[in-house]
Design a protein around this motif. Structure first.
Motif, PDB file in Angstrom:
ATOM      1  N   VAL A 237       0.881  -1.230  -0.092  1.00  0.00           N
ATOM      2  CA  VAL A 237      -0.039  -0.028  -0.046  1.00  0.00           C
ATOM      3  C   VAL A 237       0.781   1.258  -0.052  1.00  0.00           C
ATOM      4  O   VAL A 237       0.554   2.350  -0.644  1.00  0.00           O
ATOM      5  CB  VAL A 237      -1.024  -0.015   1.203  1.00  0.00           C
ATOM      6  CG1 VAL A 237      -1.681   1.224   1.254  1.00  0.00           C
ATOM      7  CG2 VAL A 237      -1.989  -1.095   1.049  1.00  0.00           C
ATOM      8  N   TYR A 238       1.942   1.266   0.767  1.00  0.00           N
ATOM      9  CA  TYR A 238       3.145   2.262   0.915  1.00  0.00           C
ATOM     10  C   TYR A 238       3.498   2.514  -0.544  1.00  0.00           C
ATOM     11  O   TYR A 238       3.573   3.905  -1.039  1.00  0.00           O
ATOM     12  CB  TYR A 238       3.994   2.271   1.852  1.00  0.00           C
ATOM     13  CG  TYR A 238       3.543   2.335   3.232  1.00  0.00           C
ATOM     14  CD1 TYR A 238       2.321   1.943   3.612  1.00  0.00           C
ATOM     15  CD2 TYR A 238       4.607   3.233   4.246  1.00  0.00           C
ATOM     16  CE1 TYR A 238       1.937   2.321   5.034  1.00  0.00           C
ATOM     17  CE2 TYR A 238       4.296   3.303   5.279  1.00  0.00           C
ATOM     18  CZ  TYR A 238       3.041   2.989   5.878  1.00  0.00           C
ATOM     19  OH  TYR A 238       2.588   3.332   7.024  1.00  0.00           O
ATOM     20  N   ARG A 305      15.255  -1.572  -1.453  1.00  0.00           N
ATOM     21  CA  ARG A 305      16.019  -0.192  -2.035  1.00  0.00           C
ATOM     22  C   ARG A 305      15.084   0.558  -2.247  1.00  0.00           C
ATOM     23  O   ARG A 305      15.492   1.667  -2.457  1.00  0.00           O
ATOM     24  CB  ARG A 305      16.994  -0.766  -3.320  1.00  0.00           C
ATOM     25  CG  ARG A 305      18.043  -2.084  -3.169  1.00  0.00           C
ATOM     26  CD  ARG A 305      19.055  -1.709  -2.308  1.00  0.00           C
ATOM     27  NE  ARG A 305      19.831  -0.552  -2.807  1.00  0.00           N
ATOM     28  CZ  ARG A 305      21.055  -0.372  -2.394  1.00  0.00           C
ATOM     29  NH1 ARG A 305      21.258  -0.819  -1.197  1.00  0.00           N
ATOM     30  NH2 ARG A 305      21.830   0.751  -2.847  1.00  0.00           N
ATOM     31  N   ASP A 306      13.759   0.234  -2.376  1.00  0.00           N
ATOM     32  CA  ASP A 306      12.747   1.073  -2.755  1.00  0.00           C
ATOM     33  C   ASP A 306      12.548   2.116  -1.533  1.00  0.00           C
ATOM     34  O   ASP A 306      12.394   1.359  -0.316  1.00  0.00           O
ATOM     35  CB  ASP A 306      11.566   0.213  -3.110  1.00  0.00           C
ATOM     36  CG  ASP A 306      10.211   1.248  -3.690  1.00  0.00           C
ATOM     37  OD1 ASP A 306       9.633   1.801  -2.626  1.00  0.00           O
ATOM     38  OD2 ASP A 306      10.239   1.752  -4.896  1.00  0.00           O
ATOM     39  N   LEU A 307      12.470   3.365  -1.552  1.00  0.00           N
ATOM     40  CA  LEU A 307      12.161   4.392  -0.421  1.00  0.00           C
ATOM     41  C   LEU A 307      10.946   3.893   0.143  1.00  0.00           C
ATOM     42  O   LEU A 307      10.863   3.485   1.461  1.00  0.00           O
ATOM     43  CB  LEU A 307      12.253   5.473  -0.605  1.00  0.00           C
ATOM     44  CG  LEU A 307      13.467   6.217  -0.546  1.00  0.00           C
ATOM     45  CD1 LEU A 307      13.680   7.717  -1.262  1.00  0.00           C
ATOM     46  CD2 LEU A 307      14.048   6.400   0.819  1.00  0.00           C
ATOM     47  N   LEU A 311      10.429   2.353   4.351  1.00  0.00           N
ATOM     48  CA  LEU A 311       9.659   3.084   5.241  1.00  0.00           C
ATOM     49  C   LEU A 311       8.574   2.350   5.829  1.00  0.00           C
ATOM     50  O   LEU A 311       8.159   2.583   6.914  1.00  0.00           O
ATOM     51  CB  LEU A 311       9.244   4.440   4.665  1.00  0.00           C
ATOM     52  CG  LEU A 311      10.661   5.522   4.410  1.00  0.00           C
ATOM     53  CD1 LEU A 311       9.880   6.979   3.516  1.00  0.00           C
ATOM     54  CD2 LEU A 311      11.202   6.167   5.660  1.00  0.00           C
ATOM     55  N   ALA A 312       7.681   1.633   4.803  1.00  0.00           N
ATOM     56  CA  ALA A 312       6.949   0.810   5.376  1.00  0.00           C
ATOM     57  C   ALA A 312       7.257  -0.214   6.232  1.00  0.00           C
ATOM     58  O   ALA A 312       6.802  -0.430   7.432  1.00  0.00           O
ATOM     59  CB  ALA A 312       6.164   0.009   4.040  1.00  0.00           C
ATOM     60  N   TYR A 313       8.492  -0.963   5.938  1.00  0.00           N
ATOM     61  CA  TYR A 313       9.010  -1.858   6.994  1.00  0.00           C
ATOM     62  C   TYR A 313       9.525  -1.063   8.229  1.00  0.00           C
ATOM     63  O   TYR A 313       9.531  -1.798   9.441  1.00  0.00           O
ATOM     64  CB  TYR A 313      10.005  -2.680   6.386  1.00  0.00           C
ATOM     65  CG  TYR A 313       9.614  -3.900   5.425  1.00  0.00           C
ATOM     66  CD1 TYR A 313       8.813  -5.088   5.848  1.00  0.00           C
ATOM     67  CD2 TYR A 313       9.650  -4.066   4.235  1.00  0.00           C
ATOM     68  CE1 TYR A 313       8.223  -5.946   5.215  1.00  0.00           C
ATOM     69  CE2 TYR A 313       9.175  -4.810   3.370  1.00  0.00           C
ATOM     70  CZ  TYR A 313       8.395  -5.679   3.818  1.00  0.00           C
ATOM     71  OH  TYR A 313       7.837  -6.623   3.020  1.00  0.00           O
ATOM     72  N   SER A 314      10.186  -0.085   8.045  1.00  0.00           N
ATOM     73  CA  SER A 314      10.320   0.928   9.202  1.00  0.00           C
ATOM     74  C   SER A 314       9.378   1.264  10.118  1.00  0.00           C
ATOM     75  O   SER A 314       9.120   1.093  11.483  1.00  0.00           O
ATOM     76  CB  SER A 314      10.956   2.193   8.749  1.00  0.00           C
ATOM     77  OG  SER A 314      11.298   3.063   9.849  1.00  0.00           O
ATOM     78  N   SER A 315       8.152   1.585   9.676  1.00  0.00           N
ATOM     79  CA  SER A 315       6.891   1.755  10.363  1.00  0.00           C
ATOM     80  C   SER A 315       6.443   0.453  11.117  1.00  0.00           C
ATOM     81  O   SER A 315       5.881   0.821  12.339  1.00  0.00           O
ATOM     82  CB  SER A 315       5.630   2.041   9.396  1.00  0.00           C
ATOM     83  OG  SER A 315       4.788   2.299   9.969  1.00  0.00           O
ATOM     84  N   ILE A 316       6.776  -0.627  10.354  1.00  0.00           N
ATOM     85  CA  ILE A 316       6.259  -1.807  11.169  1.00  0.00           C
ATOM     86  C   ILE A 316       7.264  -2.228  12.307  1.00  0.00           C
ATOM     87  O   ILE A 316       6.993  -2.575  13.404  1.00  0.00           O
ATOM     88  CB  ILE A 316       6.560  -3.108  10.307  1.00  0.00           C
ATOM     89  CG1 ILE A 316       5.394  -3.034   9.053  1.00  0.00           C
ATOM     90  CG2 ILE A 316       6.446  -4.467  10.886  1.00  0.00           C
ATOM     91  CD1 ILE A 316       5.518  -4.035   8.024  1.00  0.00           C
ATOM     92  N   ILE A 378      16.784   4.265  -2.757  1.00  0.00           N
ATOM     93  CA  ILE A 378      17.589   5.185  -1.847  1.00  0.00           C
ATOM     94  C   ILE A 378      18.670   5.496  -2.604  1.00  0.00           C
ATOM     95  O   ILE A 378      19.622   6.696  -2.413  1.00  0.00           O
ATOM     96  CB  ILE A 378      17.972   4.406  -0.700  1.00  0.00           C
ATOM     97  CG1 ILE A 378      18.634   2.842  -1.179  1.00  0.00           C
ATOM     98  CG2 ILE A 378      17.116   3.848   0.150  1.00  0.00           C
ATOM     99  CD1 ILE A 378      19.364   2.069  -0.102  1.00  0.00           C
ATOM    100  N   ASP A 379      19.145   5.067  -3.885  1.00  0.00           N
ATOM    101  CA  ASP A 379      20.224   5.209  -4.644  1.00  0.00           C
ATOM    102  C   ASP A 379      19.901   6.834  -5.330  1.00  0.00           C
ATOM    103  O   ASP A 379      20.785   7.393  -5.619  1.00  0.00           O
ATOM    104  CB  ASP A 379      20.318   4.286  -5.671  1.00  0.00           C
ATOM    105  CG  ASP A 379      20.899   2.828  -5.213  1.00  0.00           C
ATOM    106  OD1 ASP A 379      21.608   2.892  -4.234  1.00  0.00           O
ATOM    107  OD2 ASP A 379      20.421   2.041  -5.601  1.00  0.00           O
TER     108      ASP A 379
END
Length: 535
Positions: A237-238, A305-307, A311-316, A378-379
């Motif tokens: 979804v993100y 690598r996808d921002l 950030l979605a897994y960071s939110s988790i 991120i690249d």
């Protein structure tokens, strides 16, 4: 006399929820006028911001209004006041970040839906009734479906909206089923009454029915906060949504989910003490969810690598850290006489998380490639510290705060969460909380790697072949600057925010009105029961 008291309660409740009523009125007016009035998206964004400012003024005007806790469906305690204040301020940030997102012909519906989401989130934080709380949660969910469809009608956006819709409906069914069992235990929907019954009746709630209610309520709210096992929608979804929608999804569902957990579960059950069979099962369940969520989120984020997916897994992962606070709140609210310690850490972490995650998404929104496309990996940020130093500095501050770097808001959030877990229990039961704290600190170290990897790319790698440019104008710049600056200021001077979080946590755990400016007395040492100074 009874009729007069009922009328007075209704009147006070209407005053308490008047900020939400105002937001809903503005949202309805905008969505009704949008098909007939041709205005630019900037004008619609300005009207939405004006509605939020007006709601803030009404909130401040009626902060002293209080209703009967055992009759009114809404409360105006410190938790309600400070949470709604934070939601309005972050709502202004979201309006600023999204002021160029929709097209002119959809902007009225876009910002109207955003105001409805804000109103629903504010209703959840003020709820003192499980029906009222569920209505607030659905008032967040339904306009979110609309936002996901309105922004860009592409195949990926429609796929993201469809996934979110079906999983959200499923999670709402789980939550409603659990709330029905909770109502069946006592025959009342008032949360303060449920907490009072739990504290005074040793056999309330029934263990079997209580476990069913606990599991289904926790499952339904795990979807809101993107915690295991209902986390898997978040990356898709993100990635499929515009960055401003992903920013909204990373913040608003998380704050209402954890406030709902505190209002419905920890404040009701923890008064029974950690030795109660149902509370011990709640501790075990939240322990497992916290450990699994932290570990999965950080481990998979290392591979991204996808921002937006990162950030979605960071939110988790951050949902896992907050679940550590929930585990502590179940255990130490009554164990050590600290009615607030675990919940206080949750509220501080949510405040810090709002600033750092919205700041990161704000930089992603502001940066565009030369051809007008958004940054994706991120690249794409390689060499940003040399080509665009100010956005890189803001991104660095927010990423370091997400890491938990000392001197920033995220450091104090993690410290309070882990300290709450470390001191949650003593004796033979303490080892489980020590272990959870160690797992949390190890996960924080893992999380630091992928945040620092982005900073290294920005400052230690050459500028990419496709130069980036800053877009969005002053509203996006002001929003990102506010997030980065406040992350630093709160990190350097955390006392005032910590005191507000303590008052909010005491308000959630006690059975009397706790005003937003009421001091908390600590008589008889650190392990003495917490009470209000004016009680």
């Amino acid at each position: 006399m009874t009729l007069q008291l009922a009328y007075q309660t209704v009147q006070q409740t209407l005053l308490i929820v008047s900020p939400e009523i105002l937001l809903l009125a503005v949202a309805i007016a905008m969505m009704t006028a949008s098909p007939f009035v041709r205005l630019s998206r900037g004008t619609w964004a300005g009207l939405a911001a004006a509605g939020l400012v007006a709601s803030l003024l009404v909130l401040l005007a009626f902060r002293g209004v209080h209703a009967d806790l055992y009759a009114a469906p809404a409360v105006n305690d410190a938790l309600s006041f400070y949470a709604r204040l934070l939601l309005i301020l972050t709502g202004l940030i979201l309006v600023a970040l999204g002021h160029q997102e929709p097209s002119d012909d959809r902007a009225g519906e876009f910002f109207g839906a955003l105001l409805m989401i804000e109103a629903g989130a504010m209703l959840v934080t003020a709820s003192n009734d499980i029906v009222f709380l569920f209505v607030g949660l659905e008032l967040v969910s339904i306009p979110t479906y609309l936002l996901l469809y309105l922004s860009r009608r592409t195949a990926t956006t429609q796929e993201a909206a469809t996934k979110y819709f079906y999983l959200s409906v499923f999670a709402s069914g789980l939550l409603l089923y659990g709330l029905a069992f909770l109502y069946g235990l006592a025959g009342t929907t008032n949360l303060k009454t449920l907490a009072l019954l739990a504290s005074e009746m040793p056999n309330f709630p029934n263990l079997t029915i209580g476990v069913v209610a606990l599991v289904f309520i926790m499952a339904g709210l795990c979807f809101r906060v993107a915690a295991v096992p209902l986390h898997f929608y978040a990356p898709d979804v993100y990635q499929g949504s515009p960055a401003v929608i992903a920013a909204m999804l990373s913040w608003i569902p998380k704050v209402i989910g954890f406030v709902a957990i505190i209002r419905v579960l920890t404040s009701v059950l923890s008064a029974k003490g950690a030795i109660d069979p149902l509370v011990s099962k709640a501790i075990l369940l939240s322990w497992i969810i916290a450990a699994a969520t932290m570990t999965l989120g950080n481990a998979v984020a290392l591979l991204q690598r996808d921002l937006k997916r990162l950030l979605a897994y960071s939110s988790i992962a951050h949902a896992g850290y907050l679940m550590v606070g929930v585990t502590a709140a179940f255990a130490n609210n009554a164990q050590a006489g600290r009615l607030y310690f675990g919940s206080e850490g949750i509220f501080f972490y949510l405040t810090a998380y709002a600033l750092m995650t919205l700041g990161v998404f704000g930089v992603v929104i502001a940066l565009k490639r030369a051809d007008g496309r958004s940054v994706q990996t991120i690249d794409d940020l390689s060499g940003l510290g040399f080509s665009l130093p100010l956005p890189a500095l803001a991104m660095t501050l927010c990423l370091l705060s997400l890491t938990g770097f000392p001197g920033l808001a995220g450091f104090w959030g993690k410290l309070q969460i882990f300290a709450a877990a470390f001191s949650a229990q003593s004796g033979d039961q303490a080892w489980a909380f020590y272990m959870l704290t160690i797992i949390g600190m190890l996960n924080a170290a893992v999380g630091a790697f992928y945040y620092l990897r982005i900073i290294v790319l920005m400052y230690l790698h050459p500028v990419g072949s496709e130069p980036l440019k800053v877009t969005g104008g002053w509203p996006v710049g002001l929003a990102v600057g506010a997030c980065a600056s406040l992350s630093l200021l709160i990190g350097l001077f955390p006392a005032s925010v910590s005191e507000a979080c303590r008052q909010a946590a005491v308000a959630a755990a006690t059975h009397s009105v706790v005003a937003a400016d009421a001091p908390v007395a600590h008589e008889g040492g650190p392990n003495a029961p917490v009470r209000l100074a004016h009680d």
